[in-house]
Every structure is written in C-alpha cells, then in structure tokens.
Design an enzyme around this catalytic site. Structure first.
Site, PDB file in Angstrom:
ATOM      1  N   ARG A  77       0.248   3.424   3.775  1.00 13.48           N
ATOM      2  CA  ARG A  77       1.686   3.177   3.787  1.00 13.48           C
ATOM      3  C   ARG A  77       2.105   2.775   5.197  1.00 13.48           C
ATOM      4  O   ARG A  77       1.653   3.355   6.184  1.00 13.48           O
ATOM      5  CB  ARG A  77       2.455   4.420   3.334  1.00 13.48           C
ATOM      6  CG  ARG A  77       2.304   4.740   1.847  1.00 13.48           C
ATOM      7  CD  ARG A  77       2.997   3.675   0.996  1.00 13.48           C
ATOM      8  NE  ARG A  77       2.863   3.932  -0.434  1.00 13.48           N
ATOM      9  CZ  ARG A  77       1.947   3.395  -1.209  1.00 13.48           C
ATOM     10  NH1 ARG A  77       1.037   2.579  -0.673  1.00 13.48           N
ATOM     11  NH2 ARG A  77       1.912   3.640  -2.502  1.00 13.48           N
ATOM     12  N   HIS A 108       0.324  -6.378   1.194  1.00 15.52           N
ATOM     13  CA  HIS A 108       0.179  -5.176   0.364  1.00 15.52           C
ATOM     14  C   HIS A 108      -0.643  -5.486  -0.895  1.00 15.52           C
ATOM     15  O   HIS A 108      -0.226  -5.211  -2.027  1.00 15.52           O
ATOM     16  CB  HIS A 108       1.550  -4.614  -0.030  1.00 15.52           C
ATOM     17  CG  HIS A 108       1.525  -3.137  -0.282  1.00 15.52           C
ATOM     18  ND1 HIS A 108       2.510  -2.276   0.155  1.00 15.52           N
ATOM     19  CD2 HIS A 108       0.623  -2.350  -0.924  1.00 15.52           C
ATOM     20  CE1 HIS A 108       2.221  -1.037  -0.212  1.00 15.52           C
ATOM     21  NE2 HIS A 108       1.079  -1.059  -0.874  1.00 15.52           N
TER      22      HIS A 108
END
Length: 296
Positions: A224, A272
């Site tokens: 993250r 991502h």
C-alpha cells in the site's frame, strides 16, 4: 441467498459470467436488484456506495482484494457484521512473479542498461551477481508477503522476512519486532515492502528506516502506498544512498501527472498491477468462505 456485488473497479457482468461457469446457482446481484434489507452477503471493492447500515440481514462482507483495512474503515455496516478478505484469488502467484521481475531488474543491472541506452553507451563492463549473492528482505509476512518470500527462497535467493510477531516459513530467515528491524534492514540488497496499511504502518518506510538499508540497495513497493514516505524515498534516491525503486503503489492513486516519481531516472512506475484479483479463483474462494461459514 442474496449475494450482492458492488465495485467501482470490477465489471459485474464479467464476474456474473464467471460465476455461472462455476455453478448455475451462483447468482450475483447488483445493489438495485434487491431491497437492502434482504441482502445476505456483500462482495465489494472500491465502492461508490459505502452506507450499508440498513442491510439488517447482512451476514458477511467479503472484500475482493488482498487488503481490507482501508475498505473496512470506509464502510458503514450493521454492528457486528464480519468482514473477510481474499486469501489468495490467484494473487500469490501474480505477486511472486512481479517481485521476481523486480529483483532481476536490479540484480542483473537492467537499470544500468537503460541508462546506458539513453546515453547510447555500449555498456559491456557490468558486474554479474548470482541469486545466491543477492540478499532479499520481505517486509511483512502475511499471506502475500509470506508467499513472495518463499517463492524467492525457492529460486535460490537468501531471503529474510520481517513481521511484528515471529512467523516461521520454510527457508526464510525470520526477524520479528522493532528490536530486530534495523538488523533486518541492514542486510537487504533488495527490500520488498509487503506491509499492510494501518495506523502502525502509516509512513513506516521513513527517512530513518530507509537510511538503515545498505548503500546501493533497491526498494520494491507492492503493498500500500501509504506505507512509504515518498519524499524520504526521493531524498535517498537523489543522494545516491538508494540505487533505485520499483513502485506499484502510491500515496495518491492515480499518481498525479506532476509527481516527481513519474520522471525520476531511478524509479520504475506501474499502476497498481502487481497482483490483480483473478476472477474465477476469487469466486471459488468466495464459495469456500460461504461454505466455511455455513452460508452455502
């Protein structure tokens, strides 16, 4: 049973088609297909709708991704509603493949070759480093972090893992707790960040901790974005302390066009995509979870 699918990232029709190949009885509903009071199970990811407090019959929420801490904070649910996450859904293999590519990128000097290409320099004097001579550290030993560590160990890399509490993984040198963190960081030629985002990990990879890495180390960020202090990372790259960084996650996503990470010569950016949820494995895992909870 009413299973509602709600996602701003995934296509309901694609998931419906996959569900039908698994079982004709496995029906996914849109939120508008059923009264909110009649929802039994909610499958959710990157939601537009977050207030589900009127779902009085809701028995379970399943987040369709690896990390659910942020999702759980977003959602307003009836008190006591359990929230589960995907345990694998094909992500362990995908994440391990990405991590291996990142390791090879720095191990085999592809960063140097790219720079040489831009300079039109035929670089033939580049040192070779074997797997056995490349020390890997995986920060975070959860489901995905542990899988990455064991995969790299299986390829012959000396692999260490750090977690807050000790985890025993075959072939992985275990470090645990704050007292062992600096020692762990100090022996990482390539650090792979797999820590989840929570209150304890916000900005975890800061100026001081990044300075504990060996001179010339590389950083790979796959969990993250909020775990990494991007300003501190850029400072260490600019100073030459860190060799480079491969970044798949960011403090703000999409990464703003003006952000210096886009154009930094020592940074590689992917949007991502290190371990996207695989639809059919995810749905089979959902069915397993429902059976375990006696909901199917």
């Amino acid at each position: 049973m009413n299973i509602v699918f709600h996602s701003g990232a995934f296509d309901l029709q694609e998931w419906r088609r996959a569900a039908q190949t698994i079982s004709p009885e496995f029906r996914l509903l849109a939120p508008e297909d059923v009264a909110i009071e009649e929802i039994d199970v909610l499958l959710i990811w990157r939601p537009a709708l977050t207030d589900w407090t009127q779902a009085s019959n809701l028995k379970l929420v399943i987040g369709l991704g690896a990390g659910i801490d942020g999702l759980a904070r977003q959602l307003r649910l009836p008190a006591g509603t359990p929230v589960e996450r995907m345990r694998d859904a094909g992500m362990r293999q995908a994440m391990s493949e990405y991590a291996t590519y990142a390791v090879l990128h720095f191990q085999r000097n592809f960063d140097q070759f790219r720079q040489a290409q831009q300079e039109k320099n035929w670089l033939t004097h580049s040192s070779y480093r074997s797997n056995q001579d490349t020390r890997i550290g995986v920060l975070g030993q959860g489901s995905l972090g542990g899988a990455v560590a064991q995969y790299l160990h299986s390829l012959g890399y000396p692999t260490s893992g750090w977690s807050r509490s000790r985890k025993t993984l075959s072939g992985v040198n275990a470090y645990a707790g704050e007292d062992a963190l600096n020692e762990f960081l100090g022996q990482c030629d390539i650090l792979i960040n797999m820590l989840p985002h929570n209150a304890a990990t916000e900005g975890f990879l800061n100026m001081d901790r990044l300075s504990r890495l060996p001179q010339g180390a590389a950083v790979v960020c796959l969990s993250r974005g909020a775990v990494t202090d991007e300003s501190a990372l850029l400072e260490h790259l600019d100073s030459g302390h860190l060799r480079g960084a491969m970044m798949d996650v960011f403090q703000q996503e999409p990464l703003p066009a003006a952000h210096p990470l886009w154009s930094h010569p020592k940074v590689w950016v992917t949007p991502h995509q290190s371990a996207p949820t695989q639809i059919e494995p995810a749905l089979r895992e959902v069915m397993d979870i429902l059976r375990e909870r006696e909901l199917a």
